[in-house]
Structure formats: C-alpha cells, structure tokens
Design an enzyme around this catalytic site. Structure first.
Site, PDB file in Angstrom:
ATOM      1  N   HIS A  42     -24.703  53.769  26.453  1.00 16.23           N
ATOM      2  CA  HIS A  42     -23.619  54.594  25.901  1.00 16.23           C
ATOM      3  C   HIS A  42     -22.477  53.659  25.488  1.00 16.23           C
ATOM      4  CE1 HIS A  42     -24.458  58.668  28.144  1.00 16.23           C
ATOM      5  NE2 HIS A  42     -24.727  58.820  26.863  1.00 16.23           N
ATOM      6  N   CYS A  55     -17.037  57.687  32.687  1.00 12.62           N
ATOM      7  CA  CYS A  55     -17.973  58.801  32.420  1.00 12.62           C
ATOM      8  C   CYS A  55     -17.729  59.986  33.329  1.00 12.62           C
ATOM      9  CB  CYS A  55     -19.435  58.436  32.512  1.00 12.62           C
ATOM     10  SG  CYS A  55     -19.927  56.819  32.826  1.00 12.62           S
TER      11      CYS A  55
HETATM   12  N1  ARG Z   1     -27.285  59.502  34.391  1.00 19.47           N
HETATM   13  C1  ARG Z   1     -26.464  59.773  33.260  1.00 19.47           C
HETATM   14  C2  ARG Z   1     -27.263  59.613  31.986  1.00 19.47           C
HETATM   15  O1  ARG Z   1     -28.110  58.768  31.925  1.00 19.47           O
HETATM   16  C3  ARG Z   1     -25.271  58.867  33.287  1.00 19.47           C
HETATM   17  C4  ARG Z   1     -24.296  59.123  32.195  1.00 19.47           C
HETATM   18  C5  ARG Z   1     -23.139  58.195  32.235  1.00 19.47           C
HETATM   19  N2  ARG Z   1     -22.186  58.528  31.256  1.00 19.47           N
HETATM   20  C6  ARG Z   1     -21.610  57.703  30.395  1.00 19.47           C
HETATM   21  N3  ARG Z   1     -20.740  58.179  29.579  1.00 19.47           N
HETATM   22  N4  ARG Z   1     -21.910  56.441  30.334  1.00 19.47           N
HETATM   23  O2  ARG Z   1     -27.076  60.336  31.037  1.00 19.47           O
END
Ligand code: ARG
Length: 267
Positions: A163, A257
C-alpha cells in the site's frame, strides 16, 4: 485540528494471509493489540485530534485498518472496493457509516479495485496514488476526473510495501518520507519531479513501518524508529511520538492504517 475514523480492535486478528506480513502461524496477541490501539487513540486525542469510531464486527479482522475504507475530500467520500474477497465484507460498513454522517458517497465501477487512503494520499494540491498490488491503475484516472484534481500515479514493486501508506508519508505540503526501493524508476522520477523535499528511509526504518505515520501538524505518531530518522524529523521541527504497534505489524499495518483522515481539504 484533524478528525480521524478509527475502529476498536475487538475482533482484530490474522485469520488469512493477503500480504507477506500476515502469517497464520504468527497471530497477534489480542490483549496487547487492544492496549497498543488504546495508547494510539489516547495519544491522538491528547494531541487534539477528534476521533470518530466505526463499530467493529466479528468476522472482519482487518476492519481496524480504517485507512483502507475510503478516501475523503471535503464532504465527499470515494468508497473503496477491496482487491481481496476477505475484505470485501467491510465495504457496506464503511458505506453505511459515511452515509449516516452525511458525506456525499462516490463509487468507482464494480471491477475497479481501490483501497482508499491506503493507496492515495494528498500532498498539497496533488493526490499521490499507488497501484501494483491492491488498487487498480484505472482508479487513479477516475478519481482525477471525479474531483478534477491532478493525480500522480506511482507503481509499487516490493510486495512488503503493498500500500502507498507503507512507503510514503506526506509530512506537510512540501515534505514527505519515502522508501525509494518500494517504487519503480519511472515513479521515483515522477515523485522527485514534483520538486519537493523527499526524506528517504533506510530499509530498517521502512520495515518498521516508519512511513506509516499519522501526522497532526508538527506532531508525528509512529512506531519506534532509528535515531537517525528521529534526528532528521526533529531538525525539521517535528515532534515525534513513538508508539509500539507491533501487534499490527503482524497484519501488515501500523499507526497510519489504523486511522482514516475525515477532513482532507479541498484545494
Ligand atoms: N491486513 C490488512 C491488509 O492486508 C492490512 C492493511 C493495512 N493498511 C494499510 N493502509 N497499509 O489489507
């Protein structure tokens, strides 16, 4: 001061593996996760942020990562379409919450994945957006058209940084943190071409999710990082608030997040 959406980790856990950090063999300790989240919530409140809460729901262990639910600009929210089936059940909850709060809801076509602020961050008047692992590149063009704003599309190439908010963090209009190896060469050139200050992280800080920071004016909340990075931020007038959030790293997340900005200005 800033307004953020959080979701208590009552049903948080690692129940599937959709990024390289998640291992069913390495599940978070829920009591510890609750304490870490509570400390984050209190720190945000103490620094003057207004916190809104989304009701947690059993069976949606990643709902705590509210940053992925939408992207807000003014009174409008573009709702996310999660790439993975495991998270798609979160979509109606975000929709309901934003509708109840009076936001104007905007959606992208059904087949276009877009993971909200996880993959799109405002930096001054530009929207910096990423594709490669979660959000579809076509979401960028659509958002640019919907809001008539410039969007800088960046390609993510290291799956540990799946991300945008794991490898890029605007600090103010002119400065941002980033981890260069997370992007391809063209994207790095595009980012550097904006002519603003980019502070590069080393790998140790990057894997400690130092880019995944919540910025409230001059206050920066993040996982403990290196002395070198602390020093760089202090020199630029930022105050660091270091919070252990290791239980969330096990799901591939950290401070940023766990919150979604609800008051991004319309430039
Ligand atoms: N386990 C979540 C996923 O893989 C974690 C999300 C983390 N969020 C972020 N904005 N980096 O989607």
């Amino acid at each position: 001061m800033r307004r953020l959406l959080l979701c208590a980790p009552r049903f948080y856990g690692v129940e599937y593996e959709i990024n390289p950090w998640m291992k069913l063999s390495r599940r978070p300790d829920l009591a510890c996760a609750l304490r870490q989240w509570e400390a984050l919530r209190q720190a945000l409140t103490r620094l003057g942020a207004t916190i809104e809460l989304l009701e947690p729901q059993q069976g949606l262990p990643d709902l705590v990562f509210t940053a992925n639910g939408a992207l807000v600009r003014g009174e409008e929210a573009i709702l996310s379409r999660f790439r993975h089936l495991e998270r798609q059940g979160e979509e109606p909850l975000f929709r309901r919450w934003f509708a109840a709060k009076g936001f104007r809801l905007l959606t992208l076509p059904q087949d276009i994945a877009f993971e909200g602020e996880g993959d799109a961050l405002f930096w001054g008047g530009d929207l910096i957006a990423a594709y490669g692992f979660r959000s579809h590149i076509r979401s960028h063009r659509l958002i640019s058209e919907i809001w008539s704003i410039p969007v800088v599309s960046l390609a993510l190439v290291d799956q540990r940084f799946y991300h945008l908010d794991t490898c890029f963090c605007p600090l103010d209009e002119h400065r941002a943190l980033y981890y260069p190896p997370a992007f391809d060469a063209y994207s790095l050139a595009a980012l550097r071409g904006l002519g603003k200050e980019l502070i590069a992280l080393d790998e140790a800080d990057a894997v400690a999710f130092a880019c995944n920071a919540v910025v409230l004016g001059k206050d920066v909340l993040m996982q403990p990082c290196s002395r070198r990075l602390e020093e760089k931020l202090r020199q630029r007038g930022f105050r660091l608030h270091l919070l252990p959030l290791g239980e969330y790293l096990k799901a591939g997340g950290s401070a940023k997040c766990l919150g979604l900005y609800l008051d991004n200005p319309v430039f």
